[in-house]
Design a protein around this motif. Structure first.
Motif, PDB file in Angstrom:
ATOM      1  N   LEU A   1      62.644  47.965  60.125  1.00 45.81           N
ATOM      2  CA  LEU A   1      63.547  46.963  59.570  1.00 45.81           C
ATOM      3  C   LEU A   1      64.215  47.447  58.288  1.00 45.81           C
ATOM      4  CD1 LEU A   1      61.385  43.742  60.085  1.00 45.81           C
ATOM      5  CD2 LEU A   1      63.344  44.497  61.457  1.00 45.81           C
TER       6      LEU A   1
ATOM      7  N   VAL B   1      65.955  46.040  53.831  1.00 48.97           N
ATOM      8  CA  VAL B   1      66.554  44.705  53.880  1.00 48.97           C
ATOM      9  C   VAL B   1      66.612  44.251  55.339  1.00 48.97           C
ATOM     10  CG1 VAL B   1      68.600  43.314  53.376  1.00 48.97           C
ATOM     11  CG2 VAL B   1      67.983  45.205  51.865  1.00 48.97           C
ATOM     12  N   ILE B   2      66.209  43.013  55.594  1.00 46.64           N
ATOM     13  CA  ILE B   2      66.293  42.473  56.953  1.00 46.64           C
ATOM     14  C   ILE B   2      67.707  41.968  57.214  1.00 46.64           C
ATOM     15  CG2 ILE B   2      65.494  40.628  58.480  1.00 46.64           C
ATOM     16  CD1 ILE B   2      62.783  40.793  57.236  1.00 46.64           C
ATOM     17  N   HIS B   3      68.247  42.319  58.381  1.00 45.01           N
ATOM     18  CA  HIS B   3      69.570  41.849  58.793  1.00 45.01           C
ATOM     19  C   HIS B   3      69.418  40.930  60.001  1.00 45.01           C
ATOM     20  CE1 HIS B   3      70.537  45.432  56.446  1.00 45.01           C
ATOM     21  NE2 HIS B   3      71.749  44.933  56.293  1.00 45.01           N
TER      22      HIS B   3
ATOM     23  N   GLY C   1      74.142  39.473  61.150  1.00 44.21           N
ATOM     24  CA  GLY C   1      75.129  40.019  60.219  1.00 44.21           C
ATOM     25  C   GLY C   1      74.904  39.632  58.772  1.00 44.21           C
ATOM     26  N   HIS C   2      73.814  38.935  58.494  1.00 42.47           N
ATOM     27  CA  HIS C   2      73.513  38.516  57.118  1.00 42.47           C
ATOM     28  C   HIS C   2      72.270  39.232  56.602  1.00 42.47           C
ATOM     29  CE1 HIS C   2      76.472  35.288  57.428  1.00 42.47           C
ATOM     30  NE2 HIS C   2      75.952  34.980  58.612  1.00 42.47           N
ATOM     31  N   GLU C   3      72.283  39.546  55.329  1.00 42.07           N
ATOM     32  CA  GLU C   3      71.131  40.193  54.696  1.00 42.07           C
ATOM     33  C   GLU C   3      70.165  39.134  54.175  1.00 42.07           C
ATOM     34  OE1 GLU C   3      72.328  42.860  51.670  1.00 42.07           O
ATOM     35  OE2 GLU C   3      73.210  44.326  53.049  1.00 42.07           O
ATOM     36  N   ILE C   4      68.884  39.315  54.504  1.00 43.49           N
ATOM     37  CA  ILE C   4      67.838  38.429  53.986  1.00 43.49           C
ATOM     38  C   ILE C   4      66.903  39.295  53.153  1.00 43.49           C
ATOM     39  CG2 ILE C   4      65.963  36.849  54.565  1.00 43.49           C
ATOM     40  CD1 ILE C   4      67.399  36.232  57.154  1.00 43.49           C
ATOM     41  N   ARG C   5      66.955  39.115  51.857  1.00 42.20           N
ATOM     42  CA  ARG C   5      66.219  40.004  50.957  1.00 42.20           C
ATOM     43  C   ARG C   5      64.864  39.421  50.580  1.00 42.20           C
ATOM     44  NH1 ARG C   5      68.959  44.252  49.017  1.00 42.20           N
ATOM     45  NH2 ARG C   5      71.194  44.335  49.460  1.00 42.20           N
TER      46      ARG C   5
ATOM     47  N   SER D   1      60.349  49.843  51.731  1.00 42.56           N
ATOM     48  CA  SER D   1      60.597  50.141  50.316  1.00 42.56           C
ATOM     49  C   SER D   1      59.302  50.575  49.626  1.00 42.56           C
ATOM     50  CB  SER D   1      61.177  48.914  49.616  1.00 42.56           C
ATOM     51  OG  SER D   1      62.397  48.531  50.206  1.00 42.56           O
TER      52      SER D   1
END
Length: 243
Positions: free
Chosen positions: A42, A45-47, A50-54, A61
């Motif tokens: 993943l 950052v999870i996508h 089309g949206h980033e979920i931080r 990381s």
């Protein structure tokens, strides 16, 4: 789609998980491999849609912090290869269990349905294709005498494509990872061009042809171009040098 595990495989994974206590103890290890590498794939950052979920700190990381060399990988999604390997082993275990219960008509039907879905899910799709028109200046460049090219008009990606046509040595282009020395040389070349020292481009660096967009007017500095249209201009720096 190249990293999609598939609904048929997901069904088999669920089936194996339900039956895990009746199966070999190694099944748990394969599920662990699947989970670990699926989560790492993943990335930082999870996508979703089309949206980033931080999140404060994703497992990938954390891994990069523990093992800095991991940052050289560049593509966390490639770790899904190990997840697919684990899923393949578990799917095979699931099929084997379904076939072992072939005395049950329901198990046989399930096995047949899953196999059909599996085949259709993993049939290779057609590769997308689109026309990539070739600018006229590339054909004109191919007709000119040999010489290296400094192309300001084209993107680094298109410049590499055009090189397959004109087949001349060229500046820049695109490689996935650049070394410090390559970055330094590229910056040096750009500085020479931006300073307008076109003679140095020819004399010190060996670039004979300069490709400019039509909107960039350097006639006063370079003289008359060898070729010009509504899109691009070609200058011969070996001629400019003696003007």
């Amino acid at each position: 789609k190249s990293v999609h595990i598939g609904f048929a495989v997901l069904f088999l994974l669920a089936y194996v998980w339900i039956k895990r206590k009746e199966l070999h103890e190694a099944v748990g290890l394969w599920f662990l491999v699947l989970l670990v590498f699926a989560v790492l794939a993943l990335g930082p950052v999870i996508h979703i849609g089309g949206h980033e979920i931080r999140f404060p700190l994703m497992p990938y990381s954390l891994l990069v912090k523990l093992i800095p060399a991991m940052s050289l990988g560049g593509m966390p999604v490639r770790m899904v290869v190990m997840a697919i390997l684990a899923a393949s082993v578990l799917a095979a275990v699931g099929f084997a269990e379904l076939l072992r219960r072939r005395s049950s008509s329901r198990s046989a039907i399930f096995a047949a349905v899953v196999l059909v879905i599996l085949v259709f899910e993993f049939l290779p799709g057609l590769l997308p294709a689109r026309e990539n028109p070739l600018p006229d200046f590339v054909r004109e460049l191919k007709k000119l005498p040999d010489g290296a090219v400094y192309d300001v008009r084209s993107s680094k990606f298109h410049a590499l494509y055009y090189q397959t046509i004109h087949q001349r040595p060229m500046a820049f282009g695109y490689i996935s990872r650049t070394s410090t020395t390559v970055d330094a040389k590229s910056s040096e070349l750009r500085s020479v061009f931006e300073a307008g020292d076109y003679e140095k481009l020819y004399r010190n660096y060996g670039f004979r042809y300069l490709i400019l967009p039509r909107s960039m007017n350097l006639v006063a500095a370079l003289g008359t171009p060898l070729y010009q249209d509504n899109d691009a201009q070609i200058y011969d720096l070996s001629i400019t040098r003696h003007q």
